[in-house]
Design a protein around this motif. Structure first.
Motif, PDB file in Angstrom:
ATOM      1  N   MET A   1       0.864  -1.182   0.000  1.00 15.58           N
ATOM      2  CA  MET A   1       0.000   0.000   0.000  1.00 15.58           C
ATOM      3  C   MET A   1       0.898   1.229   0.000  1.00 15.58           C
ATOM      4  O   MET A   1       1.599   1.474   0.982  1.00 15.58           O
ATOM      5  CB  MET A   1      -0.892  -0.043   1.252  1.00 15.58           C
ATOM      6  CG  MET A   1      -1.719   1.193   1.466  1.00 15.58           C
ATOM      7  SD  MET A   1      -3.170   1.130   0.421  1.00 15.58           S
ATOM      8  CE  MET A   1      -3.906   2.718   0.750  1.00 15.58           C
ATOM      9  N   VAL A   2       0.892   1.942  -1.119  1.00 20.44           N
ATOM     10  CA  VAL A   2       1.729   3.148  -1.171  1.00 20.44           C
ATOM     11  C   VAL A   2       1.043   4.235  -0.342  1.00 20.44           C
ATOM     12  O   VAL A   2      -0.141   4.510  -0.528  1.00 20.44           O
ATOM     13  CB  VAL A   2       1.948   3.611  -2.619  1.00 20.44           C
ATOM     14  CG1 VAL A   2       2.677   4.948  -2.654  1.00 20.44           C
ATOM     15  CG2 VAL A   2       2.727   2.558  -3.397  1.00 20.44           C
ATOM     16  N   ALA A  36      -1.072   3.782 -10.786  1.00 17.47           N
ATOM     17  CA  ALA A  36      -2.224   3.111 -11.426  1.00 17.47           C
ATOM     18  C   ALA A  36      -3.110   2.528 -10.337  1.00 17.47           C
ATOM     19  O   ALA A  36      -3.326   1.326 -10.257  1.00 17.47           O
ATOM     20  CB  ALA A  36      -1.746   2.014 -12.377  1.00 17.47           C
ATOM     21  N   CYS A  37      -3.594   3.392  -9.454  1.00 18.86           N
ATOM     22  CA  CYS A  37      -4.327   2.954  -8.252  1.00 18.86           C
ATOM     23  C   CYS A  37      -5.837   2.929  -8.444  1.00 18.86           C
ATOM     24  O   CYS A  37      -6.556   2.672  -7.482  1.00 18.86           O
ATOM     25  CB  CYS A  37      -4.039   3.881  -7.091  1.00 18.86           C
ATOM     26  SG  CYS A  37      -2.369   3.815  -6.507  1.00 18.86           S
ATOM     27  N   GLN A  38      -6.347   3.266  -9.636  1.00 12.18           N
ATOM     28  CA  GLN A  38      -7.779   3.424  -9.913  1.00 12.18           C
ATOM     29  C   GLN A  38      -8.137   4.881  -9.619  1.00 12.18           C
ATOM     30  O   GLN A  38      -7.496   5.533  -8.796  1.00 12.18           O
ATOM     31  CB  GLN A  38      -8.622   2.426  -9.090  1.00 12.18           C
ATOM     32  CG  GLN A  38     -10.114   2.404  -9.355  1.00 12.18           C
ATOM     33  CD  GLN A  38     -10.891   3.256  -8.378  1.00 12.18           C
ATOM     34  OE1 GLN A  38     -10.336   3.866  -7.476  1.00 12.18           O
ATOM     35  NE2 GLN A  38     -12.194   3.325  -8.566  1.00 12.18           N
ATOM     36  N   ALA A  39      -9.129   5.383 -10.359  1.00 14.90           N
ATOM     37  CA  ALA A  39      -9.344   6.831 -10.402  1.00 14.90           C
ATOM     38  C   ALA A  39      -9.434   7.491  -9.017  1.00 14.90           C
ATOM     39  O   ALA A  39      -8.753   8.485  -8.750  1.00 14.90           O
ATOM     40  CB  ALA A  39     -10.600   7.133 -11.221  1.00 14.90           C
ATOM     41  N   GLU A  41      -8.502   6.342  -5.981  1.00 10.57           N
ATOM     42  CA  GLU A  41      -7.312   6.162  -5.134  1.00 10.57           C
ATOM     43  C   GLU A  41      -6.100   6.895  -5.695  1.00 10.57           C
ATOM     44  O   GLU A  41      -5.225   7.340  -4.939  1.00 10.57           O
ATOM     45  CB  GLU A  41      -7.021   4.672  -4.954  1.00 10.57           C
ATOM     46  CG  GLU A  41      -8.043   3.966  -4.081  1.00 10.57           C
ATOM     47  CD  GLU A  41      -8.066   4.510  -2.646  1.00 10.57           C
ATOM     48  OE1 GLU A  41      -6.994   4.665  -2.035  1.00 10.57           O
ATOM     49  OE2 GLU A  41      -9.164   4.789  -2.141  1.00 10.57           O
ATOM     50  N   ASN A 244     -18.868   0.494 -10.311  1.00  9.83           N
ATOM     51  CA  ASN A 244     -17.840  -0.306 -10.987  1.00  9.83           C
ATOM     52  C   ASN A 244     -17.052   0.453 -12.041  1.00  9.83           C
ATOM     53  O   ASN A 244     -15.871   0.183 -12.233  1.00  9.83           O
ATOM     54  CB  ASN A 244     -18.435  -1.592 -11.568  1.00  9.83           C
ATOM     55  CG  ASN A 244     -19.654  -1.341 -12.411  1.00  9.83           C
ATOM     56  OD1 ASN A 244     -20.136  -0.217 -12.484  1.00  9.83           O
ATOM     57  ND2 ASN A 244     -20.149  -2.368 -13.062  1.00  9.83           N
ATOM     58  N   LEU A 245     -17.669   1.387 -12.748  1.00  9.19           N
ATOM     59  CA  LEU A 245     -16.928   2.100 -13.796  1.00  9.19           C
ATOM     60  C   LEU A 245     -16.617   3.516 -13.318  1.00  9.19           C
ATOM     61  O   LEU A 245     -17.492   4.369 -13.280  1.00  9.19           O
ATOM     62  CB  LEU A 245     -17.744   2.122 -15.090  1.00  9.19           C
ATOM     63  CG  LEU A 245     -17.795   0.777 -15.826  1.00  9.19           C
ATOM     64  CD1 LEU A 245     -18.875   0.764 -16.884  1.00  9.19           C
ATOM     65  CD2 LEU A 245     -16.456   0.418 -16.439  1.00  9.19           C
ATOM     66  N   ASP A 277      -4.010   4.403 -14.995  1.00 10.21           N
ATOM     67  CA  ASP A 277      -5.324   3.784 -14.770  1.00 10.21           C
ATOM     68  C   ASP A 277      -6.396   4.629 -15.446  1.00 10.21           C
ATOM     69  O   ASP A 277      -6.100   5.474 -16.301  1.00 10.21           O
ATOM     70  CB  ASP A 277      -5.581   3.643 -13.256  1.00 10.21           C
ATOM     71  CG  ASP A 277      -5.464   4.975 -12.548  1.00 10.21           C
ATOM     72  OD1 ASP A 277      -6.026   5.960 -13.046  1.00 10.21           O
ATOM     73  OD2 ASP A 277      -4.800   5.050 -11.504  1.00 10.21           O
ATOM     74  N   GLY A 278      -7.658   4.447 -15.044  1.00 13.51           N
ATOM     75  CA  GLY A 278      -8.756   5.159 -15.698  1.00 13.51           C
ATOM     76  C   GLY A 278      -8.774   6.666 -15.441  1.00 13.51           C
ATOM     77  O   GLY A 278      -9.564   7.390 -16.050  1.00 13.51           O
ATOM     78  N   PRO A 288     -18.646   0.376 -21.721  1.00 11.73           N
ATOM     79  CA  PRO A 288     -17.901   0.049 -20.502  1.00 11.73           C
ATOM     80  C   PRO A 288     -16.425   0.260 -20.860  1.00 11.73           C
ATOM     81  O   PRO A 288     -15.945  -0.322 -21.820  1.00 11.73           O
ATOM     82  CB  PRO A 288     -18.201  -1.430 -20.266  1.00 11.73           C
ATOM     83  CG  PRO A 288     -19.369  -1.745 -21.132  1.00 11.73           C
ATOM     84  CD  PRO A 288     -19.325  -0.797 -22.287  1.00 11.73           C
ATOM     85  N   PHE A 289     -15.701   1.104 -20.122  1.00  8.36           N
ATOM     86  CA  PHE A 289     -14.436   1.612 -20.663  1.00  8.36           C
ATOM     87  C   PHE A 289     -13.168   0.891 -20.214  1.00  8.36           C
ATOM     88  O   PHE A 289     -12.072   1.392 -20.414  1.00  8.36           O
ATOM     89  CB  PHE A 289     -14.318   3.120 -20.418  1.00  8.36           C
ATOM     90  CG  PHE A 289     -14.753   3.587 -19.048  1.00  8.36           C
ATOM     91  CD1 PHE A 289     -14.028   3.253 -17.930  1.00  8.36           C
ATOM     92  CD2 PHE A 289     -15.890   4.382 -18.909  1.00  8.36           C
ATOM     93  CE1 PHE A 289     -14.409   3.709 -16.678  1.00  8.36           C
ATOM     94  CE2 PHE A 289     -16.289   4.846 -17.660  1.00  8.36           C
ATOM     95  CZ  PHE A 289     -15.557   4.505 -16.533  1.00  8.36           C
ATOM     96  N   THR A 290     -13.277  -0.291 -19.652  1.00  7.76           N
ATOM     97  CA  THR A 290     -12.081  -0.964 -19.142  1.00  7.76           C
ATOM     98  C   THR A 290     -11.086  -1.317 -20.245  1.00  7.76           C
ATOM     99  O   THR A 290      -9.878  -1.182 -20.069  1.00  7.76           O
ATOM    100  CB  THR A 290     -12.480  -2.205 -18.339  1.00  7.76           C
ATOM    101  OG1 THR A 290     -13.435  -1.799 -17.363  1.00  7.76           O
ATOM    102  CG2 THR A 290     -11.299  -2.826 -17.649  1.00  7.76           C
ATOM    103  N   ILE A 293      -8.949   1.502 -20.980  1.00 12.15           N
ATOM    104  CA  ILE A 293      -7.880   1.679 -19.983  1.00 12.15           C
ATOM    105  C   ILE A 293      -6.704   0.760 -20.331  1.00 12.15           C
ATOM    106  O   ILE A 293      -5.544   1.178 -20.330  1.00 12.15           O
ATOM    107  CB  ILE A 293      -8.393   1.388 -18.552  1.00 12.15           C
ATOM    108  CG1 ILE A 293      -9.527   2.348 -18.186  1.00 12.15           C
ATOM    109  CG2 ILE A 293      -7.256   1.480 -17.536  1.00 12.15           C
ATOM    110  CD1 ILE A 293     -10.212   2.033 -16.859  1.00 12.15           C
TER     111      ILE A 293
END
Ligand SMILES: Cc1cc2nc3c(=O)[nH]c(=O)nc-3n(C[C@H](O)[C@H](O)[C@H](O)COP(=O)(O)OP(=O)(O)OC[C@H]3O[C@@H](n4cnc5c(N)ncnc54)[C@H](O)[C@@H]3O)c2cc1C
Length: 316
Positions: A1-2, A36-39, A41, A244-245, A277-278, A288-290, A293
Motif C-alpha cells: 500500500m503506497v 495506477a491505483c484506480q481513479a 485512489e 464499478n466504472l 489507470d482510468g 464500458p471503458f475498461t 484503460i
C-alpha cells in the motif's frame, strides 16, 4: 500500500513510501514512477503526496487533481421471456444454458434527437441474461410485487415457476458521464483509514443531459425486449452511478491549466511521473471503458520504454 510519493526541492519524484503485508513502512526509488491505483485512489494518493514544490498535492499546481470524475451514465431494464409464449423449438433452445456472454447494440451510438432534430452522442445497449448462479437467481424471488417478504411454500412455488417458466433478460445502457465541476474527489478532513491516512471523499454531480440520453437509450432497450416477446418489462435511469466504472480525476490534455497529464499520460508538472489507470480519461466513451484503460496503458508503456532509451537487452 503506497502511502506517499516523495518529491524533492526541484519537484521531481525521489521515492515512494509503502506499507508491506506485515505493516512495516518501507521506501523504494526508481527512475520513472507509474501510478495506477484506480481513479479515486490515484487522486487520493496524489493529493496526499504534498512536497516542497507541490504544496497542494503532486502534479496539482492547476488544482485539477481529483476533478472531472466520470462514471458511466445510462440506465437499466429487464423483462421476462416465457417459454409458453414461444414456438416450441425456440423455447427448447432458450432452455440450454450457455456461457455468460453478453450482446450489445450500438445502433444508437449517435442519434438524431426526435424533439430538437439535433445530432447527439448516444451509447451502448448491452443485453444479458441474469448470472447463472442459482442462489442469486432464487434470491430475486423473495419479495412479492407489493414488496412483502415471501416465506415457505409460496416462496418455493415462486422459485419453481421462475426457474421453469422462462428466462429473465436484462439490459444495461452505457453513455457518457459528462465531466462537470460538481463531480470530484477530495481528501476527507476528518475520516482516516486504518493506516491513519485521510480517506477519499467523493462528490457526485452529473449533467442533466446524461439522464436524457440514458432515457432515450433505455426506451430503445425496452422496445427491443418488447419485440423479443418479453413481458413484465421495467426500466429506469438514475444520477447515482454504479460504482464499478470510475474514471477521470487526472484527465489528460494539452492545456496544463485544464488537465493533469499530457497526451502521453505523463504529468505536465513532473517529468518522471505517469498515470495509467482510468484517471486519464476526460470522458469514458459511451461503452464500458475498461478495455480503453488497457489499450491506453499499453500505449503509455511504449512511451515509457522510449523515454528510457528504448528496449533493453535482458542479459546485457
Ligand atoms: C464488480 C465489478 C464488475 C465490473 N464489470 C466490468 C465489466 O463487465 N466490463 C468492464 O469494462 N468493466 C467492468 N468493471 C470495471 C473495471 O474493473 C474497472 O474499470 C477497471 O478495473 C479500472 O482499472 P484501473 O486500472 O483504473 O483500476 P483497478 O483495476 O482497480 O486497479 C487499481 C489497483 O491499484 C491498487 N491500489 C490502490 N491504491 C493503492 C495504493 N495506495 N498502493 C498500492 N496499490 C494500490 C488496487 O488494489 C488495484 O489493484 C467492473 C468492476 C467491478 C468492481
Amino acid at each position: 500500500m503506497v502511502s506517499k510519493i516523495r518529491s524533492d526541492q526541484k519537484g521531481r519524484i525521489r521515492a515512494v513510501e509503502y506499507i508491506d503485508g506485515q505493516g512495516a513502512r518501507k521506501r523504494l526509488d526508481a527512475e520513472i514512477y507509474v501510478v495506477a491505483c484506480q481513479a479515486v485512489e490515484t487522486a487520493r494518493l496524489l493529493l496526499m503526496s504534498t512536497g516542497p514544490e507541490h504544496p497542494n498535492g503532486l502534479a496539482n499546481g492547476s488544482g485539477q487533481v481529483g476533478k472531472n470524475m466520470v462514471f458511466s451514465a445510462g440506465g437499466s431494464g429487464e423483462g421476462d421471456i416465457r417459454y409458453a409464449d414461444l414456438e416450441p423449438g425456440l423455447a427448447e433452445s432458450l432452455k440450454v444454458r450457455g456461457l455468460f456472454v453478453n450482446r450489445a447494440l450500438q445502433d444508437w451510438y449517435f442519434y438524431t434527437d426526435p424533439e430538437t432534430g439535433q445530432r447527439r452522442k448516444g451509447g451502448t445497449v448491452e443485453l444479458l441474461f441474469r448470472h447463472a448462479n442459482a442462489i442469486s437467481r432464487a434470491v430475486t424471488q423473495k419479495w412479492d410485487s407489493d414488496g412483502n417478504l415471501v416465506w415457505g411454500k409460496p416462496l418455493k412455488d415462486r422459485i419453481k415457476t421462475y426457474f421453469e417458466s422462462g428466462r429473465h433478460l436484462r439490459f444495461e445502457v452505457f453513455n457518457d458521464w459528462t465531466p462537470v465541476d460538481d463531480c470530484f474527489v477530495s481528501l476527507d478532513p476528518e475520516e482516516k483509514d486504518k493506516w491513519g491516512m485521510p480517506v477519499a471523499r467523493i462528490r457526485l454531480g452529473y449533467h442533466p443531459q446524461d439522464l436524457e440520453v440514458g432515457r432515450f437509450l433505455s426506451r430503445k432497450g425496452a422496445k427491443v425486449l418488447e419485440k423479443l416477446g418479453a413481458v413484465n418489462i421495467d426500466w429506469g435511469v438514475s444520477g447515482s452511478p454504479p460504482q464499478n466504472l470510475v474514471a477521470g480525476g487526472c484527465r489528460f490534455g494539452t492545456d496544463p491549466k485544464a488537465s493533469v497529464l499530457d497526451p502521453d499520460c505523463r504529468a505536465h508538472e513532473i517529468e518522471n511521473l505517469y498515470v495509467t489507470d482510468g484517471s486519464f480519461m476526460p470522458t469514458g466513451g459511451s461503452v464500458p471503458f475498461t478495455w480503453t484503460i488497457y489499450a491506453n496503458s499499453f500505449r503509455v508503456a511504449d512511451r515509457i520504454i522510449a523515454a528510457l532509451g528504448g528496449p533493453r537487452q535482458k542479459d546485457a
